[in-house]
Design a protein around this motif. Structure first.
Motif, short mmCIF file in Angstrom:
data_model
loop_
_atom_site.label_atom_id
_atom_site.label_comp_id
_atom_site.label_asym_id
_atom_site.label_seq_id
_atom_site.Cartn_x
_atom_site.Cartn_y
_atom_site.Cartn_z
N SER A 131 30.53 55.14 -60.42
CA SER A 131 31.13 56.08 -61.36
C SER A 131 32.13 56.95 -60.63
CB SER A 131 30.03 56.97 -61.96
OG SER A 131 29.46 57.76 -60.92
N TYR A 132 33.00 57.63 -61.37
CA TYR A 132 33.95 58.55 -60.74
C TYR A 132 33.20 59.64 -59.97
CZ TYR A 132 37.80 61.79 -60.02
OH TYR A 132 38.74 62.60 -59.43
N GLN A 133 32.13 60.13 -60.58
CA GLN A 133 31.35 61.20 -59.96
C GLN A 133 30.78 60.76 -58.61
OE1 GLN A 133 30.95 64.50 -61.28
NE2 GLN A 133 30.41 64.62 -59.13
N ASN A 134 30.17 59.57 -58.57
CA ASN A 134 29.57 59.09 -57.32
C ASN A 134 30.63 58.80 -56.27
OD1 ASN A 134 27.03 59.31 -58.37
ND2 ASN A 134 26.78 57.12 -58.82
N MET A 135 31.76 58.23 -56.69
CA MET A 135 32.85 57.95 -55.75
C MET A 135 33.37 59.27 -55.19
SD MET A 135 33.85 54.86 -54.92
CE MET A 135 35.65 54.80 -54.70
N ASN A 136 33.51 60.26 -56.06
CA ASN A 136 34.03 61.56 -55.62
C ASN A 136 33.05 62.26 -54.68
OD1 ASN A 136 36.62 62.81 -56.28
ND2 ASN A 136 35.37 64.61 -56.74
N ASN A 137 31.75 62.11 -54.94
CA ASN A 137 30.75 62.66 -54.02
C ASN A 137 30.92 62.06 -52.62
OD1 ASN A 137 29.63 64.14 -56.09
ND2 ASN A 137 27.90 62.75 -56.43
N ALA A 138 31.03 60.73 -52.58
CA ALA A 138 31.20 60.03 -51.30
C ALA A 138 32.47 60.51 -50.61
CB ALA A 138 31.24 58.52 -51.52
N LEU B 96 56.14 44.58 -72.22
CA LEU B 96 54.78 44.60 -71.67
C LEU B 96 53.83 45.34 -72.61
CD1 LEU B 96 55.67 45.34 -67.93
CD2 LEU B 96 54.74 43.19 -68.85
N ARG B 97 52.64 44.75 -72.78
CA ARG B 97 51.59 45.37 -73.60
C ARG B 97 50.44 45.74 -72.67
NH1 ARG B 97 52.99 40.62 -75.61
NH2 ARG B 97 51.00 39.76 -74.90
N PRO B 98 50.25 47.02 -72.40
CA PRO B 98 49.30 47.43 -71.35
C PRO B 98 47.86 47.52 -71.79
CG PRO B 98 50.37 49.35 -72.25
CD PRO B 98 50.97 48.17 -72.98
N TYR B 99 46.95 47.22 -70.85
CA TYR B 99 45.60 47.76 -70.91
C TYR B 99 45.71 49.12 -70.24
CZ TYR B 99 40.73 48.77 -69.91
OH TYR B 99 39.51 49.39 -69.84
N VAL B 121 48.55 46.04 -66.77
CA VAL B 121 47.66 47.19 -66.71
C VAL B 121 48.46 48.42 -66.29
CG1 VAL B 121 45.75 48.24 -65.39
CG2 VAL B 121 45.54 45.90 -66.25
N VAL B 122 48.25 49.52 -66.99
CA VAL B 122 48.81 50.81 -66.58
C VAL B 122 47.64 51.69 -66.13
CG1 VAL B 122 49.92 52.95 -67.34
CG2 VAL B 122 50.87 50.73 -68.03
N ILE B 123 47.73 52.17 -64.90
CA ILE B 123 46.67 53.01 -64.36
C ILE B 123 47.24 54.40 -64.05
CG2 ILE B 123 47.06 52.13 -62.00
CD1 ILE B 123 44.10 52.39 -61.45
N ALA B 124 46.47 55.42 -64.40
CA ALA B 124 46.87 56.80 -64.13
C ALA B 124 45.63 57.56 -63.66
CB ALA B 124 47.44 57.43 -65.40
N ASP B 125 45.82 58.82 -63.33
CA ASP B 125 44.70 59.65 -62.93
C ASP B 125 43.73 59.79 -64.10
OD1 ASP B 125 42.98 61.55 -61.99
OD2 ASP B 125 44.40 63.21 -62.15
N ALA B 126 42.73 58.92 -64.15
CA ALA B 126 41.86 58.83 -65.33
C ALA B 126 40.62 59.69 -65.21
CB ALA B 126 41.47 57.37 -65.57
N GLY B 127 40.37 60.27 -64.06
CA GLY B 127 39.19 61.13 -63.89
C GLY B 127 37.91 60.38 -64.22
N SER B 131 35.33 54.60 -64.75
CA SER B 131 33.98 54.03 -64.69
C SER B 131 34.07 52.60 -64.15
CB SER B 131 33.37 53.99 -66.08
OG SER B 131 34.12 53.11 -66.90
N TYR B 132 32.94 52.06 -63.71
CA TYR B 132 32.93 50.66 -63.24
C TYR B 132 33.37 49.73 -64.37
CZ TYR B 132 31.38 46.26 -61.24
OH TYR B 132 31.35 44.97 -60.76
N GLN B 133 32.89 50.01 -65.58
CA GLN B 133 33.21 49.17 -66.73
C GLN B 133 34.72 49.14 -66.98
OE1 GLN B 133 30.85 47.29 -68.64
NE2 GLN B 133 32.84 46.40 -69.09
N ASN B 134 35.36 50.32 -67.00
CA ASN B 134 36.80 50.38 -67.25
C ASN B 134 37.60 49.72 -66.12
OD1 ASN B 134 36.39 51.65 -69.67
ND2 ASN B 134 36.87 53.71 -68.92
N MET B 135 37.18 49.96 -64.89
CA MET B 135 37.86 49.33 -63.75
C MET B 135 37.73 47.81 -63.84
SD MET B 135 39.55 51.05 -61.42
CE MET B 135 39.32 50.33 -59.78
N ASN B 136 36.53 47.36 -64.21
CA ASN B 136 36.31 45.91 -64.30
C ASN B 136 37.11 45.30 -65.45
OD1 ASN B 136 34.64 44.21 -62.58
ND2 ASN B 136 33.82 43.43 -64.52
#
Lengths: 211, 211
Positions: A131-138, B96-99, B121-127, B131-136
């Motif tokens: 998770s973002y939280q766990n990555m940020n902790n590390a 381009l049609r982004p995720y 894929v467009v990636i930004a500071d997502a805070g 999550s693992y799910q979104n990254m995957n």
């Protein structure tokens, strides 16, 4: 090419991978790959030394071996070289107290490790725990250290599950490396030390594996 | 060193960063940095062209400008160069049609963009949305493309909040680069194109900024 008997003449031992070689992981414990149960039995019945060498870091060896035994493999915990126990040895030798960014399934391997007031980070294939939280902790633990130590159990890019491709530990290791401007120490394949420790366990040296 | 008046003799325009320069972000909308409200007013009252150039990608320009105006800054949405609108232009130009792996706060900037059946894929500071799910999901989209395109809004390592250091988009960009064996296209600072588009908006050329 020489026949198998001849080509194996100088071979003293065999290191076997597990996931994707002996079995395919997945829901309900996965499935044995055709012929692998018999191949392991035949190798263990031969004059060859056999050791199982895996980068599996979502499960403890006990859980992994239990799963493989249920699939029919003749395998015990003491025959498995895995990154978590290798990491524990390093942590003890160097007096390191890790922040553990790992899967709950492998946490029991670290039962004997002091994790108070962390002075390093151990990262493994944590799955949903990335998770973002766990990555940020590390990240915050590393940034507060004068000499940040990041130990990564493997550096795989991804692996395949029945549900599709899944991000492995490597991408997250790279993320922390970039964020902190450091280089991780990789424990597990393809580190030569890891293969050497597997060979040591069966009393074979690397130069003896081919004649 | 020459006095300020002399050193500014050939200067035609000024690009101002926002976060950490005009204000410090944080709970309750953040706080203006001492003297910055007056400095902006003085610059805008001078013969110099002024443009605000930010890598902020957690908020839309509307939200950002609203926050700054409440802190006393004389600033309008049309004076801000930010990565999200620059990315939208690229997406439209190239079909381009982004995720979108982005923060919900910036999603409105992409309202006019077709995100069905993604081909990039467009990636930004997502805070927290990292999550693992979104990254995957992002990873799987990229792996299914013949020519994977990853567009990153900035490549910052981390930023400071009142609560401590926070991972920025850069580490997650690196994670996807490593997982897929690709190189991201960075939109935002420090990309020269980004600075050029900010200068273009005030009719100044890069070679004119110093005599």
């Amino acid at each position: 090419m020489a026949p198998w008997g001849e080509r194996l003449a100088g071979v003293r031992g065999v290191l076997l991978d597990i996931s994707g070689v002996l079995y395919d992981s997945g829901a309900g414990g996965g499935t044995a790959i055709a012929g692998s149960v018999e191949a392991v039995a035949r190798l263990k019945g031969s004059r060859l030394k056999v050791r199982f060498c895996t980068n599996e870091s979502q499960k403890s060896r006990a859980e992994l071996v239990g799963q493989l035994r249920r699939l029919g493999f003749d395998i015990s915990e003491g025959e498995v070289t895995a990154p978590a126990p290798a990491a524990c040895q390093i942590l003890k030798e160097r007096g390191l107290r890790p922040y553990l960014l790992i899967h709950d399934g492998v946490r029991s391997e670290f039962d004997q490790i002091d994790t108070s007031n962390p002075n390093c980070v151990v990262i493994a294939d944590a799955g949903e725990s990335f998770s973002y939280q766990n990555m940020n902790n590390a990240f915050q633990v590393l940034m507060e250290l004068e000499n940040p130590v990041l130990i990564s159990l493997g550096k795989g890019r991804y692996y395949k599950e029945t549900s599709g491709l899944m991000l492995d530990v490597g991408p997250y290791m790279k993320a922390l490396e970039y964020a902190c401007g450091i280089k991780a120490e990789v424990v597990g394949k393809p580190s030569p030390e890891f293969f050497k420790s597997a060979l040591q366990a069966i009393g074979v040296e690397a130069h003896q594996d081919k004649n």
